[in-house]
Design an enzyme around this catalytic site. Sequence first.
Site, PDB file in Angstrom:
ATOM      1  N   ASP A 194     -87.691  -6.147-111.651  1.00  0.00           N
ATOM      2  CA  ASP A 194     -88.493  -6.940-110.574  1.00  0.00           C
ATOM      3  C   ASP A 194     -89.582  -7.311-110.230  1.00  0.00           C
ATOM      4  O   ASP A 194     -89.511  -8.332-109.484  1.00  0.00           O
ATOM      5  CB  ASP A 194     -86.873  -6.287-108.785  1.00  0.00           C
ATOM      6  CG  ASP A 194     -87.099  -7.131-107.851  1.00  0.00           C
ATOM      7  OD1 ASP A 194     -86.733  -8.502-108.334  1.00  0.00           O
ATOM      8  OD2 ASP A 194     -87.625  -7.007-107.230  1.00  0.00           O
ATOM      9  N   MET A 275     -85.271 -10.534-101.866  1.00  0.00           N
ATOM     10  CA  MET A 275     -86.214 -11.660-101.254  1.00  0.00           C
ATOM     11  C   MET A 275     -86.345 -12.406-102.451  1.00  0.00           C
ATOM     12  O   MET A 275     -87.458 -13.453-102.418  1.00  0.00           O
ATOM     13  CB  MET A 275     -86.385 -11.792-100.133  1.00  0.00           C
ATOM     14  CG  MET A 275     -84.884 -12.174 -98.929  1.00  0.00           C
ATOM     15  SD  MET A 275     -83.821 -13.102 -99.281  1.00  0.00           S
ATOM     16  CE  MET A 275     -84.936 -14.463 -98.897  1.00  0.00           C
ATOM     17  N   ARG A 276     -87.127 -11.151-103.317  1.00  0.00           N
ATOM     18  CA  ARG A 276     -88.597 -11.998-104.056  1.00  0.00           C
ATOM     19  C   ARG A 276     -87.921 -12.591-104.940  1.00  0.00           C
ATOM     20  O   ARG A 276     -88.740 -13.414-105.489  1.00  0.00           O
ATOM     21  CB  ARG A 276     -89.605  -9.867-105.444  1.00  0.00           C
ATOM     22  CG  ARG A 276     -90.176 -10.312-105.839  1.00  0.00           C
ATOM     23  CD  ARG A 276     -90.876  -9.566-106.506  1.00  0.00           C
ATOM     24  NE  ARG A 276     -91.487  -8.056-106.055  1.00  0.00           N
ATOM     25  CZ  ARG A 276     -91.278  -6.982-104.963  1.00  0.00           C
ATOM     26  NH1 ARG A 276     -90.016  -6.805-106.088  1.00  0.00           N
ATOM     27  NH2 ARG A 276     -91.489  -6.549-104.403  1.00  0.00           N
ATOM     28  N   ALA A 277     -86.479 -12.653-105.601  1.00  0.00           N
ATOM     29  CA  ALA A 277     -86.500 -14.294-106.567  1.00  0.00           C
ATOM     30  C   ALA A 277     -86.699 -15.377-106.420  1.00  0.00           C
ATOM     31  O   ALA A 277     -87.233 -16.165-106.342  1.00  0.00           O
ATOM     32  CB  ALA A 277     -85.084 -13.755-106.873  1.00  0.00           C
ATOM     33  N   VAL A 280     -90.623 -15.685-105.785  1.00  0.00           N
ATOM     34  CA  VAL A 280     -90.893 -16.576-106.914  1.00  0.00           C
ATOM     35  C   VAL A 280     -90.740 -17.699-107.617  1.00  0.00           C
ATOM     36  O   VAL A 280     -91.586 -18.370-108.052  1.00  0.00           O
ATOM     37  CB  VAL A 280     -90.513 -15.072-107.535  1.00  0.00           C
ATOM     38  CG1 VAL A 280     -91.089 -15.294-109.730  1.00  0.00           C
ATOM     39  CG2 VAL A 280     -91.678 -14.246-107.707  1.00  0.00           C
TER      40      VAL A 280
END
Length: 707
Positions: A194, A275-277, A280
């Site tokens: 991730d 929430m990283r996706a 990104v």
Amino acid sequence: MASVPYPFTAVVGMSDMRLSLLLNAISPAIGGVLVRGEKGTAKSTIVRGLTALMPDVPVVTGCRFSCDPAAPDPACPDGPHEAGGSEERPARMVELPVGASEDRLVGALDIERALSEGVKAFEPGLLADAHRGILYVDEVNLLHDHLVDLLLDAAAMGASYVEREGVSVRHAARFLLVGTMNPEEGELRPQLLDRFGLTVEVAASREPDQRVEVVRRRLDYDADPEGFAARWAAEEGELRERIAAARALLPDVVLGDAVLRQIAAVCAAFEVDGMRADIVMARTAGALAAWAGRTEVREEDVRQAALLALPHRRRRNPFDAPGLDEDKLDQILEEFGADNDPEPDPEPDGGPEDGPDGPGGGQPPQDGDGGTDGPQGQDAQAPHDQTPHDQPQLPEQPQAPDPAPADPKAQSRNAEEEAPGGGEKAAVAAGDPFRTRRLDVPGLGEGADGRRSRARTAHGRTTGARRPQGTLTKLHLAATVQAAAPHQVARGRSGPGLVVRRDDLREAVREGREGNLVLFVVDASGSMAARKRMSAVKGAVLSLLLDAYQRRDKIGMITFRKAEAELALPPTSSVEAGAARLESLPTGGRTPLAAGLLKAHEVLRVERLRDASRRPLLVVVTDGRSTGGPDPLVRTSRAARLLGAEGVASVVVDCEAGPVRLGLARELARDLQGTAVTLDELRADSVSALVRNVRGQGTNHTTRRAA
């Protein structure tokens, strides 16, 4: 090696990889690229080619940390920097080797000078060298977990921190992170996957014409690197200018509310964690728009961003192949397209629209407009190959009766009269995996960091102190002070400071957990061929494979049936390969258990020569029956005692079922000097108490190894 790098624009195909690298060059905040694929696909060649396209970097003269003269790092260990004194140098590509130490990665403090002189004498590491450049990690899946953690933390925070007994050093570390890996050699943990912004799958082209062109260009380059690079200089210059233009345009790119809704809807629908996706995807879509020369993000940008940012975040367990359902993606984008964006309406009867009103709303994006065309116009576009390939479902087989000999004593002769080479059953699906109890190798090892057996490791709880062996990295402060205290008068101490010499230094001895080599020996003979039993056995082995993945073990698999034993999976870090071998395992024939044990002995002997510090754990999955050849049980007992005498820690998973039980698996465990457990006892939630530490001579074996 040629001094002139292979031109980036001369690479044939590999459009997804080239695009992902370019997007990160435009917007380093995306978080880097993880390249998954087979060997020999020019991964490192492409990265080196990108380095030549990066603009020169202005740095403070003499600064080992490449500070920007326009905004020098106030915490730079070489600072403070005076105004002026700048120079330009090419962007660097720093390679992190698999065997690198923590000090080589983050840098090291001179502990002796820090204690005795109170100065921060710091030697920069690879993170400092890569600042404002590219950090390339080949085989990132083979790095120790704590190194990967340090690497990705620095990439996320843009800084590296070194802490040694209260002495801290911080320096900037912003770089384009590129990692490559071969999935057959083991996967990264989902938490680490991730942390990479984008991922791409690469494979050599199967088109003969394209392969011919690859060979032709490579031969031309090897014959005359300078001349080959000169022929591509114009394309390289154009691409360099386009990257610079996209960088300049990126701050002006607008992410509208409709686009943000699409991004959020896609991430929610594919159930990615955190929430990283979303972040990104937003950054990637913005970079795609800038790459295309636009200031407005379009739906095709969101689609391409999802294909690059989400596949590796879809994994739910180590046996899941990364991928994305593109039909589902198109449906979500259409549903949450711009024409479906509900407008705020104060009227009470203003409800949301049921679907798109016009032909432009929610239309599936066309490839090419979102920047999927690579920098080389003549290259064929490689199709996305990110959809998981499911295993074919086998037809249901009729249930075979569970064999049970009428006379238990006849077993010792040859009770199980399978026809030689006959009675083979098709592979059956594994039962549902479950959480297993932990099986440890006894004693204290010194193998690679992991999560199974006790070991002396660089990380863990402190259990003692000793004189340094090599470079001192883990200071034991109390022991150092205790060693120096009796000599203060003789050394002429007059002030409050402690006079410390090199002989006083002590390093901490720490105990943690190591990863082991778990070698499975699986009975695939006719006595195991009952459908329900084999499904349960496969489910148990699959559970143990999952446990080995989580504990960072290497695994291997031997199967035995008919007249011989086969090394179905040589020792590897890829549990996916083990699961695939298990899924396709047929059953039937005689039971050459002795051959399976002797094959295990040979495999362990070879692995001991390759990696003497990694201790093995032998897991034999059988009902204990042995047939074929003269005196099969006698030969089996001799083979088991051979392994037991060498101190190989072992567990026998007793698969015997039926009303008549011979107890042969437990006799096998006694010969191995190991432990026998039933399938029920293997479960972590079982009421039965499972012995954690495997009985045997593992401790003596470890002592002999250390000697």
